[in-house]
Design a protein around this motif. Structure first.
Motif, mmCIF file in Angstrom:
data_model
loop_
_atom_site.group_PDB
_atom_site.id
_atom_site.type_symbol
_atom_site.label_atom_id
_atom_site.label_comp_id
_atom_site.label_asym_id
_atom_site.label_seq_id
_atom_site.Cartn_x
_atom_site.Cartn_y
_atom_site.Cartn_z
ATOM 1 N N ILE A 607 0.838 -1.201 0.000
ATOM 2 C CA ILE A 607 0.000 0.000 0.000
ATOM 3 C C ILE A 607 0.871 1.249 0.000
ATOM 4 O O ILE A 607 0.604 2.214 -0.718
ATOM 5 N N GLY A 608 1.929 1.220 0.807
ATOM 6 C CA GLY A 608 2.839 2.370 0.863
ATOM 7 C C GLY A 608 3.526 2.632 -0.461
ATOM 8 O O GLY A 608 3.648 3.785 -0.896
ATOM 9 N N ILE A 609 3.953 1.564 -1.137
ATOM 10 C CA ILE A 609 4.663 1.726 -2.417
ATOM 11 C C ILE A 609 3.732 2.291 -3.488
ATOM 12 O O ILE A 609 4.088 3.236 -4.204
ATOM 13 N N VAL A 610 2.540 1.715 -3.620
ATOM 14 C CA VAL A 610 1.630 2.191 -4.665
ATOM 15 C C VAL A 610 1.168 3.614 -4.382
ATOM 16 O O VAL A 610 0.993 4.425 -5.308
ATOM 17 N N SER A 611 1.004 3.960 -3.110
ATOM 18 C CA SER A 611 0.612 5.330 -2.762
ATOM 19 C C SER A 611 1.743 6.303 -3.053
ATOM 20 O O SER A 611 1.515 7.408 -3.565
ATOM 21 N N ALA A 612 2.981 5.895 -2.741
ATOM 22 C CA ALA A 612 4.135 6.765 -2.982
ATOM 23 C C ALA A 612 4.355 6.993 -4.476
ATOM 24 O O ALA A 612 4.638 8.121 -4.903
ATOM 25 N N THR A 613 4.239 5.938 -5.278
ATOM 26 C CA THR A 613 4.433 6.113 -6.721
ATOM 27 C C THR A 613 3.313 6.957 -7.322
ATOM 28 O O THR A 613 3.554 7.759 -8.225
ATOM 29 N N ALA A 614 2.098 6.802 -6.815
ATOM 30 C CA ALA A 614 0.991 7.634 -7.294
ATOM 31 C C ALA A 614 1.246 9.098 -6.949
ATOM 32 O O ALA A 614 1.034 9.994 -7.771
ATOM 33 N N ALA A 615 1.697 9.353 -5.713
ATOM 34 C CA ALA A 615 1.984 10.730 -5.290
ATOM 35 C C ALA A 615 3.094 11.337 -6.131
ATOM 36 O O ALA A 615 2.994 12.486 -6.587
#
Length: 686
Positions: A607-615
């Motif tokens: 969840i952290g990785i996909v949120s960070a790449t989206a941001a």
């Protein structure tokens, strides 16, 4: 739409900031979207107000007590239709007058509910073969709903609803693959009026049990001054400096929009305070309006209220409203992140300065005075987290809002003077914020509830004829089974429908005809519905229903269509986010796996990785679309940032690595040019 002057901060009140001519123009724009309403005085005004208050009390009782769905749903529709015909004139020629035919139709709507109740189980059992009287009453109810749709939402939604009804009646004359066996008028009316599958289906269920409670809750916040407090506090916490006005709009739109759930209300309320400041600090008038509209748009996707369509998502999915709030959390953060980055780039790109300063009380002093308003942001969620149902949560949040408002005389829903014996009891209660809130909450729901009743007709046709399955099969065939093309076609369908109808209607129509195509290709149902909801929201910034940009253009004296284009610029970085949680299973992390229960077993690293790449993708797109990051970008840097942003917002390890590499190269190129003479500052935003 106005926010009472609830505290002593120096930020101007809405009515102080907008002159009479502008207010008239705003009212006209709102009427185009929500219908013209009569304003009654004297004894008629008193009776209408009491009727509105009575409807609020009925639904508050239903939240606390137990009223069967077969009783509450028809009662809700009957009260809504009766009040619509009394408050919304047939034409502006009859405004502020109640005509005899309005009274007749209002009486008929109440008779129709009596007829339905008195028929009991026998009436429900003969829905496939209604009697002549059943047919007459049922046709009458359908016609009154269609006229109510016209009065509250205009001709477009009415025409779409009529087309669906015609499809049910005459679909047997259409060619494949659209044809069906065709249904008689009796069969259609029986399905719509005599069951819980048509008019009284899921949309009205949500309207009668949730939406009206949230509009009452929002009205309490409005009349107790919570909206104005959030704007005051946002300006104060950021120091009141002109260079921070863009940031203040982002913060205040989030704080005000979360509890209100209304894009246009947020746009007008924030714009009345900050519209002139934006232009003074360097924004071109259309760009200023675009930023205001974009900030208001976030209200419809922001917890804890979101827009009315969010309640329907929970109903369609059979999930709790808390799950919908969970799913909306990260997309909301990403939306406002994109907006924040865009205004930060604006500030540097245009070298914005102004001698004007917003005078406010210190943020801490304001917070200590009106700390109870912060409960509006968290109370509903807290109640749900401790085990209350969504209906009970909003009920007790409303009670809490009313009780805490009594802590200060200027916010009290019941005047302090009433308890001191300084004013007559009856007059004091009638003129109190309590009565205004209860009446205002019901008044706000009338247009939405009418849309839900009309949507019941549409959904009834879809379920009766199997149109949803036919439509999804056609979309899948056109896309050749490709998930990407199916997703793209679905987004276009939602966008096109959203050009003509409001968010709630757009979501309902597309949820029943377009969502099945995505679900057939393996997209989880909650992701498919959130995808459709997200793009339905874009109808708020898409003409001809672009009410928020048009209202912002009126405030900033800009061109409505240029303002709409500017609002698209500001929301563009976040537009691709929904593709992330549809195209790849890893993207479901952006929806926090769809529920509280799934979240407990989720991999937080993913969840952290996909949120960070989206941001990071949103930051890249913002810089590329603005043509500015640390400094003005050249052609290579700009396209590197745009392509990197697209790669980062497409789920997958390879695309993420490619996007990250592109972003690092673009930033590196800008760093290497750091010693070059600074680029000339542009004169105005836009």
């Amino acid at each position: 739409m106005t926010t009472p002057n609830a505290n002593s901060a120096q930020t101007p009140h809405l009515d102080d900031n907008i002159d009479a001519e502008l207010q008239k123009k705003l009212d006209e724009l709102i009427e185009e979207e929500e219908g013209a309403q009569s304003k009654f005085k004297g004894w008629i005004g008193v009776l209408i107000t009491l009727a509105l208050v009575a409807m609020s009390f009925v639904h508050l009782y239903a939240a606390y007590g137990i009223i069967p769905a077969s009783t509450l749903r028809p009662l809700h529709v009957a009260m809504v239709i009766a009040l619509v015909f009394l408050i919304f004139p047939a034409t502006t020629r009859f405004r502020n007058r109640i005509m005899w035919w309005d009274v007749l139709v209002a009486a008929f709507s109440l008779f129709a509910i009596y007829y339905l109740w008195s028929g009991g189980e026998d009436l429900l059992e003969r829905n496939t073969a209604p009697t002549t009287m059943d047919l007459l009453v049922g046709v009458g109810v359908v016609l009154t709903i269609l006229e109510a749709l016209r009065r509250t939402n205009g001709w477009i939604l009415l025409s779409i609803t009529v087309l669906f009804l015609c499809y049910a009646l005459f679909g047997n004359y259409l060619p494949e693959p659209w044809t069906h066996r065709g249904y008689s008028l009796g069969r259609l009316v029986g399905h719509m009026y005599m069951t819980l599958e048509g008019i009284y289906g899921s949309a009205i269920d949500v309207s009668s049990s949730l939406i009206i409670l949230f509009t009452i809750f929002g009205a309490f916040l409005q009349f107790t001054g919570a909206g104005k407090f959030f704007i005051d506090w946002s300006f104060s916490v950021l120091g009141g400096r002109p260079s921070n006005v863009g940031r203040t709009i982002v913060l205040s739109s989030f704080l005000l929009g979360g509890p209100s759930g209304s894009g246009v209300a947020t746009t007008v309320t924030v714009g009345s305070v900050a519209g002139k400041m934006l232009q003074e600090m360097g924004y071109e008038k259309n760009a200023a309006g675009g930023l205001l509209a974009a900030g208001g748009l976030g209200a419809i996707i922001s917890p804890p209220v979101l827009g009315a369509a969010a309640f329907l998502i929970a109903d369609f999915l059979g999930r709790s409203y808390l799950d919908v709030l969970v799913m909306a959390t990260i997309p909301t953060i990403l939306f406002y992140l994109g907006l924040f980055v865009m205004v930060e780039i604006d500030s540097r790109k245009y070298g914005m300065t102004s001698s004007t300063r917003i005078q406010t009380e210190p943020a801490l002093k304001l917070a200590m005075k009106y700390w109870f308003h912060f409960f509006s942001l968290i109370s509903i969620v807290v109640f749900m987290l401790i085990g209350f149902s969504p209906i009970a949560s909003v009920f007790w949040a409303t009670v809490l809002s009313a009780v805490t408002s009594m802590l200060r005389p200027e916010t009290a829903v019941i005047p302090w003077d009433l308890f001191k014996g300084k004013m007559p009891v009856v007059k004091g209660l009638y003129e109190s914020k309590l009565v205004h809130s209860l009446a205002g909450g019901t008044r706000e729901v009338l247009g939405i509830a009418t849309v839900c009743a009309g949507a019941g007709l549409i959904v009834g046709v879809v379920t009766l004829t199997g149109l949803g399955l036919k439509f999804s099969s056609i979309v899948l065939e056109l896309a050749g089974g490709s998930l990407f093309l199916t997703t793209l076609y679905t987004a276009l369908i939602v966008w096109i429908v959203g050009l003509a109808v409001p968010v709630t209607a757009s979501y309902i129509i597309c949820a029943v005809i377009a969502a099945p195509a995505l679900i057939k290709l393996g997209v989880p149902d909650f992701a498919a519905h959130m995808f459709i909801f997200y793009y339905a929201v874009l109808s708020e910034v898409s003409p001809p229903t672009a009410l928020s940009p048009f209202a912002a253009a009126a405030i900033c004296k800009g061109n409505p269509y240029k303002t709409t284009l500017q609002s698209w610029k500001y929301v563009a970085p976040a537009i691709l986010v929904p593709f992330m949680f549809v195209l790849d299973p890893s993207g479901l992390g952006l929806l926090l796996m769809g529920s509280m229960k799934a979240l407990e077993a989720a991999n937080w690293m993913d969840i952290g990785i996909v949120s960070a790449t989206a941001a990071l993708g949103i930051v890249c797109l913002a810089g590329g679309l603005q043509g500015w990051f640390m400094r003005k970008t050249n052609l290579i840097e700009r396209w590197l940032m745009i392509l990197s942003g697209l790669a980062l917002t497409y789920p997958g390890t390879e695309s993420d690595l490619a996007g990250l590499a592109g972003f690092i190269i673009a930033v590196g190129l800008q760093w290497l040019r750091r010693k070059q003479p600074p680029d000339a500052t542009l004169s105005s935003a836009g």
